[in-house]
Scaffold this active site. Structure first.
Site, short mmCIF file in Angstrom:
data_model
loop_
_atom_site.label_atom_id
_atom_site.label_comp_id
_atom_site.label_asym_id
_atom_site.label_seq_id
_atom_site.Cartn_x
_atom_site.Cartn_y
_atom_site.Cartn_z
N CYS A 80 2.10 12.02 4.71
CA CYS A 80 2.10 12.75 5.87
C CYS A 80 3.53 13.83 6.80
O CYS A 80 3.76 13.95 7.83
CB CYS A 80 3.11 11.26 7.17
SG CYS A 80 1.57 10.72 6.74
N CYS A 97 1.80 6.96 8.51
CA CYS A 97 3.38 6.37 8.52
C CYS A 97 3.65 5.81 9.77
O CYS A 97 2.85 6.08 11.00
CB CYS A 97 3.98 7.03 8.42
SG CYS A 97 4.43 7.86 7.41
N CYS A 105 -2.34 -6.56 6.81
CA CYS A 105 -2.90 -6.93 6.67
C CYS A 105 -3.95 -7.42 6.35
O CYS A 105 -4.74 -7.38 7.26
CB CYS A 105 -2.66 -8.29 7.58
SG CYS A 105 -3.44 -9.86 7.64
N CYS A 111 -2.71 -2.99 9.90
CA CYS A 111 -0.81 -2.78 9.22
C CYS A 111 -0.33 -3.51 10.75
O CYS A 111 -0.71 -2.97 11.44
CB CYS A 111 -0.74 -1.22 10.02
SG CYS A 111 0.38 -1.37 8.38
#
Length: 282
Positions: A80, A97, A105, A111
């Site tokens: 990133c 990020c 999950c 995320c």
């Protein structure tokens, strides 16, 4: 009627929190954490690792970054191209990020991080209550079929199946929800539970632990009326978090704060709490 009302209240809260967990996008670090074009060129053209660490240290000097890598360097994401804020990690699935990343999950295909961690906790809580309620209301019919009071064969299969599934999911969710409650009480993410964050003085698993009440407020906010609703109320913006280490450097007596809170001495005047939090940030 009472059963139906309670059922639909739990069902609406369950679906609402599940929806928010799925469709609340993870928050990425702000622009000030990204490297400028000049700094990026200077970093990439430098081949010596020690000089690269110095360049990152110069850039991070203007940022509220206190955690470090295992060797003491600034946490930097090559993919990133940014300085990682504290508690920020790169998600290989989302390819970004994520601020205060907890985990990715697969059940919500998202995320879990700063933006939706509260929603995820509420989703687990309402899922647990939903399964418990279904199991409790079906159990009496299971007993009646078992004792022979009811003899309808087809409905018997549905009752047995519903009870089995509800209990199975309840047990699974109970352990998962209990684990995340423990993480919240210690102000840790799942990643930090497996690998303690590293500060300038070394790894410290309790580096962000401010005591049970303040840990709870960081996730759910100070407005208690919003705690049980999937509405964003977490403290801060996900880029900076108060740390016990900063408080202890200025006042070693604060090292015993966790012990005081464990003993029940956790209530302080609002002015003193605010002054102590300001001193920690400074």
């Amino acid at each position: 009627v009472a059963y139906l009302i309670i059922f639909h209240i739990l069902f609406v809260l369950f679906v609402w929190t599940y929806w928010k967990s799925i469709f609340t996008l993870p928050v990425q670090p702000g622009k000030k954490y990204h490297m400028s074009y000049a700094d990026k060129e200077r970093y990439e053209n430098e081949e010596r690792p020690e000089v690269q660490r110095q360049i990152l240290a110069e850039i991070a000097r203007k940022l509220p970054v206190y955690t470090r890598t295992g060797n003491g360097g600034i946490r930097f994401c090559d993919r990133c191209q940014l300085i990682k804020p504290d508690r920020c990690h790169h998600c290989s699935v989302c390819a970004i990020c994520v601020l205060k990343m907890d985990h990715h999950c697969p059940w919500v295909n998202n995320c879990i991080g700063f933006s939706n961690y509260k929603f995820f906790l509420l989703f687990l809580a309402y899922s647990l209550l939903y399964c418990l309620y279904i199991a409790a209301t079906v159990f009496k019919y299971f007993i009646k079929y078992w004792t022979g009071e009811l003899t309808n064969g087809r409905s018997k299969f549905h009752v047995l199946f519903l009870l089995f599934v509800a209990v199975m999911f309840f047990v699974s969710l109970m352990f998962l929800f209990g684990y995340h409650c423990w993480l919240v009480s210690r102000n840790r993410s799942t990643l930090e539970a497996f690998s303690a964050p590293v500060f300038q003085n070394g790894p410290d698993k309790n580096g962000f632990n401010l005591g049970f009440v303040k840990n709870l407020q960081q996730v759910f906010g100070e407005e208690k009326k919003l705690w049980l609703l999937p509405i964003a109320s977490s403290q801060g913006d996900g880029h900076f978090f108060p740390m016990r280490a900063l408080c202890e450097v200025q006042n070693p007596l604060l090292a015993n704060e966790e012990q005081w809170e464990d003993d029940g001495i956790d209530e302080e005047p609002h002015g003193k709490v605010a002054l102590k939090e300001i001193s920690c940030v400074l």
